[in-house]
Design a protein around this motif. Sequence first.
Motif, PDB file in Angstrom:
ATOM      1  N   PRO A 289      39.426  39.596  32.228  1.00 42.96           N
ATOM      2  CA  PRO A 289      39.492  41.058  32.382  1.00 42.96           C
ATOM      3  C   PRO A 289      38.457  41.809  31.547  1.00 42.96           C
ATOM      4  O   PRO A 289      37.849  42.765  32.028  1.00 42.96           O
TER       5      PRO A 289
ATOM      6  N   LYS B  40      47.125  40.400  38.563  1.00 45.74           N
ATOM      7  CA  LYS B  40      47.821  41.209  37.573  1.00 45.74           C
ATOM      8  C   LYS B  40      47.059  42.489  37.254  1.00 45.74           C
ATOM      9  O   LYS B  40      47.647  43.571  37.109  1.00 45.74           O
ATOM     10  N   ASP B  41      45.773  42.405  37.110  1.00 44.09           N
ATOM     11  CA  ASP B  41      44.966  43.568  36.739  1.00 44.09           C
ATOM     12  C   ASP B  41      44.382  44.299  37.947  1.00 44.09           C
ATOM     13  O   ASP B  41      43.602  45.243  37.777  1.00 44.09           O
TER      14      ASP B  41
ATOM     15  N   LYS C 158      42.058  34.250  30.398  1.00 45.44           N
ATOM     16  CA  LYS C 158      42.549  35.498  29.823  1.00 45.44           C
ATOM     17  C   LYS C 158      41.398  36.368  29.330  1.00 45.44           C
ATOM     18  O   LYS C 158      41.567  37.578  29.122  1.00 45.44           O
TER      19      LYS C 158
ATOM     20  N   GLU D 275      35.537  44.224  32.957  1.00 47.17           N
ATOM     21  CA  GLU D 275      35.424  45.614  32.491  1.00 47.17           C
ATOM     22  C   GLU D 275      34.002  45.907  32.025  1.00 47.17           C
ATOM     23  O   GLU D 275      33.447  46.972  32.308  1.00 47.17           O
TER      24      GLU D 275
ATOM     25  N   ASN E  68      42.149  43.275  39.871  1.00 46.41           N
ATOM     26  CA  ASN E  68      40.733  42.946  40.081  1.00 46.41           C
ATOM     27  C   ASN E  68      40.510  42.136  41.344  1.00 46.41           C
ATOM     28  O   ASN E  68      39.366  42.002  41.794  1.00 46.41           O
TER      29      ASN E  68
END
Length: 444
Positions: free
Chosen positions: A394, A292-293, A391, A398, A295
């Motif tokens: 991310p 989704k991100d 969850k 980061e 990554n």
Amino acid sequence: MRLTRKRLCSFLIALYCLFSLYAAYHVFFGRRRQAPAGSPRGLRKGAVAPARERRGREQFTLESEEWNPWEGDEKNEQQYRFKTSLQVLNKSTKGKTDLSVQIWGKAAIGLYLWEHIFEGLLDPSDVTAQWREGKSIVGRTQYSFITGPAVIPGYFSVDVNNVVLILNGREKAKIFYATQWLLYAQNLVQIQKLQHLAVVLLGNEHCNNEWINPFLKRNGGFVELLFIIYDSPWINDVDVFQWPLGVATYRNFPVVEASWSMLHDERPYLCNFLGTIYENSSRQALMNILKKDGNDKLCWVSAREHWQPQETNESLKNYQDALLQSDLTLCPVGVNTECYRIYEACSYGSIPVVEDVMTAGSCGNTSVHHSAPLQLLKSMGAPFIFIKNWKELPAVLEKEKTIILQEKIERRKMLLQWYQHFKAELKMKFSNILESSFLMKNKS
């Protein structure tokens, strides 16, 4: 009469002069003939050492308060004598042990104990050999280790009084095999060929290990100590202790030596995950979050649908490369929270990101610890990243992007040093527990 006195006086004067000359010669020339302590000549001629030592003691007694032009040489000589004394002392005490223990490795976790924790060697080194053995001394105990397919109940000589039996009790077929070994050991105890027995057990991942209960000494059996993997509620640090799962030695995961490049090189991947994705599991949720991100493009990710018990040479190399080239290793729960991946990541200085949740079953809330899982690792200060839900990942990634290389190098050093200390502590704790139990019962 006068002539006799004159002769006697002359004799005494001559004697005094001779003694004075001898003393002067001894003080000003005698020491210069001594070879310095560090010279090859002084080291080769061991027979001179006792006389030199006596002479040194005499000089110290007679001249300790006087200025000594050869003080530097004498200090070197004293240091040499001190080192020699220590070497003699070490030689005289080396090999003196109070306890002899033989370890019967009948599960792959035995190799983690012997090769990774004890840092012991096995002969032959060939992992496919039918019989392998090794020896090591820890504390006051001399250990011997035997493993391999040829180690079968009743087919090898038992000439020790104290045994640690390493067994696999994870599933029904393994439990049957482990029970045969325990019955064999029970017979040896009954005929007084064995005095003491401890067991290291790869327990069930749901902590359902009731099958071994009747064999424990506290329940009328003969197993005095139990070291068990996973957060069993039986753990009390009296006769039941937690033991780590370790690396997957059954897949030939090696003993890894840290290198300069492992510590200092920039790693091209933020994280890695190579493993089996179970349907409706947190691993599936992890994969969705990575995709989704975006990554998943920054991490080394390789997923498969079915678990494989063995690795090929290629798949093992890929896995090791992923650990070596990633700053973080993602460790989602499987059937149990504790997994081989945690320890394998530590071996390569890749920080484990651990899903810190309890899995289904009877594990956790022991009489010693609460809020399991992974109480052994937590109690020893494991420098991991613990998260309750993927969850949170991310935000972790980061933050990882902002960390400079020097900080990552320091973090890798800290992880590798902690892991080395973790294994050394386990080795001493294991040996101390055996010595306290077995030696105390021998005295009583």
